[in-house]
Design an enzyme around this catalytic site. Sequence first.
Site, PDB file in Angstrom:
ATOM      1  CG  HIS A 154      -2.125   1.085   1.122  1.00 20.87           C
ATOM      2  ND1 HIS A 154      -1.975   2.391   1.387  1.00 20.87           N
ATOM      3  CD2 HIS A 154      -3.225   0.756   0.857  1.00 20.87           C
ATOM      4  CE1 HIS A 154      -3.076   2.798   0.934  1.00 20.87           C
ATOM      5  NE2 HIS A 154      -4.053   1.897   0.569  1.00 20.87           N
ATOM      6  CG  ASP A 167      -8.341  -4.363  -2.884  1.00 20.91           C
ATOM      7  OD1 ASP A 167      -9.660  -4.308  -2.785  1.00 20.91           O
ATOM      8  OD2 ASP A 167      -7.673  -3.551  -3.156  1.00 20.91           O
TER       9      ASP A 167
HETATM   10  N1  ACO Z   1       4.121  -7.845  -4.691  1.00 19.35           N
HETATM   11  C1  ACO Z   1       5.442  -7.693  -4.884  1.00 19.35           C
HETATM   12  N2  ACO Z   1       6.336  -6.566  -4.854  1.00 19.35           N
HETATM   13  C2  ACO Z   1       5.592  -5.518  -4.543  1.00 19.35           C
HETATM   14  C3  ACO Z   1       4.358  -5.574  -4.108  1.00 19.35           C
HETATM   15  C4  ACO Z   1       3.459  -6.693  -4.420  1.00 19.35           C
HETATM   16  N3  ACO Z   1       2.041  -6.513  -3.972  1.00 19.35           N
HETATM   17  N4  ACO Z   1       4.027  -4.381  -3.896  1.00 19.35           N
HETATM   18  C5  ACO Z   1       5.095  -3.585  -4.020  1.00 19.35           C
HETATM   19  N5  ACO Z   1       6.098  -4.272  -4.155  1.00 19.35           N
HETATM   20  C6  ACO Z   1       7.514  -3.973  -4.331  1.00 19.35           C
HETATM   21  C7  ACO Z   1       7.722  -3.214  -5.790  1.00 19.35           C
HETATM   22  O1  ACO Z   1       8.065  -4.029  -6.583  1.00 19.35           O
HETATM   23  C8  ACO Z   1       8.864  -2.215  -5.182  1.00 19.35           C
HETATM   24  O2  ACO Z   1      10.245  -3.057  -5.056  1.00 19.35           O
HETATM   25  P1  ACO Z   1      11.471  -2.330  -5.479  1.00 19.35           P
HETATM   26  O3  ACO Z   1      11.797  -1.450  -4.457  1.00 19.35           O
HETATM   27  O4  ACO Z   1      12.340  -3.605  -5.446  1.00 19.35           O
HETATM   28  O5  ACO Z   1      11.457  -1.742  -6.716  1.00 19.35           O
HETATM   29  C9  ACO Z   1       8.606  -1.784  -3.695  1.00 19.35           C
HETATM   30  O6  ACO Z   1       7.841  -2.779  -3.105  1.00 19.35           O
HETATM   31  C10 ACO Z   1       7.738  -0.415  -3.802  1.00 19.35           C
HETATM   32  O7  ACO Z   1       6.587  -0.697  -4.738  1.00 19.35           O
HETATM   33  P2  ACO Z   1       5.863   0.672  -5.452  1.00 19.35           P
HETATM   34  O8  ACO Z   1       5.188   0.034  -6.616  1.00 19.35           O
HETATM   35  O9  ACO Z   1       6.976   1.723  -5.610  1.00 19.35           O
HETATM   36  O10 ACO Z   1       4.822   0.951  -4.271  1.00 19.35           O
HETATM   37  P3  ACO Z   1       3.645   1.917  -4.498  1.00 19.35           P
HETATM   38  O11 ACO Z   1       3.490   2.376  -3.084  1.00 19.35           O
HETATM   39  O12 ACO Z   1       3.826   2.771  -5.552  1.00 19.35           O
HETATM   40  O13 ACO Z   1       2.506   1.095  -4.799  1.00 19.35           O
HETATM   41  C11 ACO Z   1       0.571  -0.571  -4.636  1.00 19.35           C
HETATM   42  C12 ACO Z   1       1.656   0.613  -3.865  1.00 19.35           C
HETATM   43  C13 ACO Z   1       0.267  -0.118  -5.901  1.00 19.35           C
HETATM   44  C14 ACO Z   1      -0.531  -0.690  -3.980  1.00 19.35           C
HETATM   45  C15 ACO Z   1       1.591  -1.823  -4.776  1.00 19.35           C
HETATM   46  O14 ACO Z   1       1.966  -2.500  -3.478  1.00 19.35           O
HETATM   47  C16 ACO Z   1       0.809  -2.914  -5.530  1.00 19.35           C
HETATM   48  O15 ACO Z   1       0.761  -2.953  -6.930  1.00 19.35           O
HETATM   49  N6  ACO Z   1       0.205  -3.846  -4.901  1.00 19.35           N
HETATM   50  C17 ACO Z   1      -0.721  -4.871  -5.572  1.00 19.35           C
HETATM   51  C18 ACO Z   1      -1.697  -4.453  -5.955  1.00 19.35           C
HETATM   52  C19 ACO Z   1      -2.784  -4.128  -5.175  1.00 19.35           C
HETATM   53  O16 ACO Z   1      -3.087  -4.983  -4.208  1.00 19.35           O
HETATM   54  N7  ACO Z   1      -3.449  -2.920  -5.182  1.00 19.35           N
HETATM   55  C20 ACO Z   1      -4.506  -2.600  -3.969  1.00 19.35           C
HETATM   56  C21 ACO Z   1      -4.131  -1.340  -3.435  1.00 19.35           C
HETATM   57  S1  ACO Z   1      -5.063  -0.764  -1.953  1.00 19.35           S
HETATM   58  C22 ACO Z   1      -6.493  -0.186  -2.959  1.00 19.35           C
HETATM   59  O17 ACO Z   1      -6.473   0.391  -3.916  1.00 19.35           O
HETATM   60  C23 ACO Z   1      -7.520  -0.342  -2.134  1.00 19.35           C
END
Ligand code: ACO
Length: 403
Positions: free
Chosen positions: A280, A337
């Site tokens: 998140h 979620d």
């Molecule tokens: N699985 C694996 N790796 C992940 C995940 C995940 N679910 N989420 C983040 N990471 C990793 C990224 O690859 C990144 O790694 P790095 O530092 O090696 O490059 C690091 O964690 C940071 O990730 P970002 O994408 O920069 O984090 P951001 O805050 O932009 O994204 C998000 C947040 C979009 C929710 C992300 O965690 C994600 O895609 N999660 C899966 C989708 C999801 O569950 N979305 C629902 C969000 S809650 C909502 O909208 C109600």
Amino acid sequence: AIDIQDLRAKTGYITLDPGYGNTGSCESAITFIDGEKGILRYRGIPIEQFEQAPNFVEVAWLLIFGHLPCPDEYKTFSDDLTATANLDESMKHHFEGFPRSAPPMAILSAMINALSCFHPEFFELEDKDDFREAAAGLISKVRTIAAYAYRQSIGLPYIYPNPALRYVPNFLHMMFSQPYAEHVCDPLVRDALNLILLLHADHEQNCSTSTVRMVGSSQANLFASCAAGVCALWGPLHGGANVAVLEMLEQIHQGQISPEDYVRLAKDRDSKVRLMGFGHRVYRNFDPRAKMLARVADNLLPTLGVHDPLLDIARKLEEIALEDPYFIDRQLYPNVDFYSGIILRAIGIPTNMFTVMFAIGRLPGWIAHWWEQSETQGTKIARPRQIYMGPNETDHVPRGERC
Ligand code: ACO
């Protein structure tokens, strides 16, 4: 190479913050989040305090008007919701025009926009009473649209709202009265759905709420602004994640991949796979909503006599991820979620309606933000800047002289 002096000459000094992780777009008094500690409060009230007697309509009022409704306010709002539940008869033709395979989120967004055509009275909001009626109308009609979108997708006739039923039972009635009538009045199902909806009701400047504020800042009406919010919510990194979680769990359940291998894949950047329902932007600790929904799933499923192997798989994935340094180092925990889909599935809500359920839940938050902005932001339109990275001035080439 970029000539930084040249760039500054063209654009001036601009803060570049892709994804707006450190940019505040507004002041707001609606929702407080402390992502480090896993705290979420609606108008100051900790989210956990809504667990015992969950009431989505009360929370909608709280978010929109800033205080818990007193009995008269609650009655007026409930009466408004009942009075406005029906759709104009001619709107049904629009539903019938969509193919059966139409994604319900597309129908929802289109039909919210279409409401603008049928209710011009909601355009000119002279005072707070006008706004209250418009807000109630939208919250009530979105529920009817959602149920109709579902009925249309499976070729069943529409069911009219029942004025004797409250918000959530009325939704279940319009969705399932034939053939799932027993769901309509089950208090356990009613409470679980109330809780799911209210846990989604607001989450400060998430993608869809920021979209609603952005569109509303051009003084677009409430309905148009919220239709835009639906589109933003649709994406799999936002509201669409609840569908993606179920697809991930199904894939594992069908033996296409083991939980261990899925987690391994999610850690590999090149795979472009993520552990859906994890991570998140704001929470660097457990999402408090996920904790509450995990409890609901644990209680509801056995009581309904449902054994869902997907819940076992979700638990297994959580167990693996929470012990893995990749997820620990990046502070990735289950989000709202991760468990919501399993509960919705147990209630009988089909997977393609999950994001629509999120939209019904998030609507009071969108409305609250739209109103807060129109009350406090005056005529300031939202208009971010950019850093231009394209070519310098160049000449137009006539068509015949191009390669
Ligand atoms: N699985 C694996 N790796 C992940 C995940 C995940 N679910 N989420 C983040 N990471 C990793 C990224 O690859 C990144 O790694 P790095 O530092 O090696 O490059 C690091 O964690 C940071 O990730 P970002 O994408 O920069 O984090 P951001 O805050 O932009 O994204 C998000 C947040 C979009 C929710 C992300 O965690 C994600 O895609 N999660 C899966 C989708 C999801 O569950 N979305 C629902 C969000 S809650 C909502 O909208 C109600």
